[in-house]
Design an enzyme around this catalytic site. Sequence first.
Site, PDB file in Angstrom:
ATOM      1  N   CYS A 116       0.855  -1.157  -0.058  1.00 43.26           N
ATOM      2  CA  CYS A 116      -0.081  -0.006   0.067  1.00 43.26           C
ATOM      3  C   CYS A 116       0.813   1.134   0.041  1.00 43.26           C
ATOM      4  O   CYS A 116       1.788   1.149  -0.925  1.00 43.26           O
ATOM      5  CB  CYS A 116      -1.028  -0.247   1.354  1.00 43.26           C
ATOM      6  SG  CYS A 116      -2.242   1.213   1.236  1.00 43.26           S
ATOM      7  N   ILE A 117       0.757   2.229   0.928  1.00 49.33           N
ATOM      8  CA  ILE A 117       1.541   3.179   1.157  1.00 49.33           C
ATOM      9  C   ILE A 117       2.804   3.085   1.590  1.00 49.33           C
ATOM     10  O   ILE A 117       3.744   3.732   1.547  1.00 49.33           O
ATOM     11  CB  ILE A 117       0.631   4.498   1.659  1.00 49.33           C
ATOM     12  CG1 ILE A 117       1.472   5.879   1.573  1.00 49.33           C
ATOM     13  CG2 ILE A 117       0.463   4.122   3.214  1.00 49.33           C
ATOM     14  CD1 ILE A 117       1.305   6.646   0.247  1.00 49.33           C
TER      15      ILE A 117
END
Length: 227
Positions: A137-138
């Site tokens: 993800c991030i």
Amino acid sequence: MSSESVAVVLSGCGVYDGTEIHEVAAVCVALSKLGKTPVFYAPDKVQFHEVNHVNGSSDNETKRNVLVESGRIARGKVLALGELQVTSADAVIFPGGFGAAKNLSTFGVSENPVVDQEVERVLVEFHEAKKPIGLCCISPILAAMVFGGKDIKVKLTLGKQGDGWPFGGTLDKAKEFGAEVVEMNVNEVCIDEEHKIVTSPAFMYDGKFHEIQEGVTQMVNAVVDLI
Ligand SMILES: *[C@@H]1O[C@H](CO)[C@@H](O)[C@H](O)[C@H]1NC(C)=O
Ligand SMILES: *[C@@H]1O[C@H](CO)[C@@H](O)[C@H](O)[C@H]1NC(C)=O
Ligand SMILES: CC(=O)N[C@H]1CO[C@H](CO)[C@@H](O)[C@@H]1O
């Protein structure tokens, strides 16, 4: 601690102010299926703010603690990140969620973002020990910031730009930090063999739960392969 341990670094509990719960659940399931034991860590500090996940309003007066909130995910067993020694785990994994951009770094909330010092230490020590690092993800932005700051060009993915990818601007930021950014789909995993860094887009994509789970599972499988 067992040599079968894999450290999992949490940033709170809940996608908007902490760890993305479905991603970390996928990490835990994939690890235990492979005979590995997830051992949870989180910074022992006040979290950036608390977000009401129903209506999106934020409150920075509640002063929730990142370690305490992470205990909800860890079923109580979570250690302060300062206690994570590179010798105590075979690999380290950072699931996503905005906590990575608010509590593990200030990427999501500052013009001049910094990475938490313990997070930086852990990334550098595992890299130097040639132990695999998994991020989804991030969270790959943490590797972009830390290794970019040391002129180490790591290869990673943060998904893609375009329809279905609400955080596409992050790819440009990671390039600015010095990373080699590879566009990938939610069901793909980016493996930087040289630096033993494994990344997958997860909820950078506006995807379905099983798509996220499958991508995260592949990330974990690749991490364990590199041990
Ligand atoms: C969101 O819900 C909380 C709790 O009910 C309330 O205090 C807050 O004002 C709400 N915010 C918005 C923007 O509706
Ligand atoms: C809380 O957030 C508001 C809005 O961003 C800001 O004006 C205020 O200074 C913050 N308070 C604290 C204690 O950080
Ligand atoms: C990297 C970092 O420390 N980020 C934030 C995490 O939350 C605290 C609030 O306790 C902020 O002050 C930090 O900047």
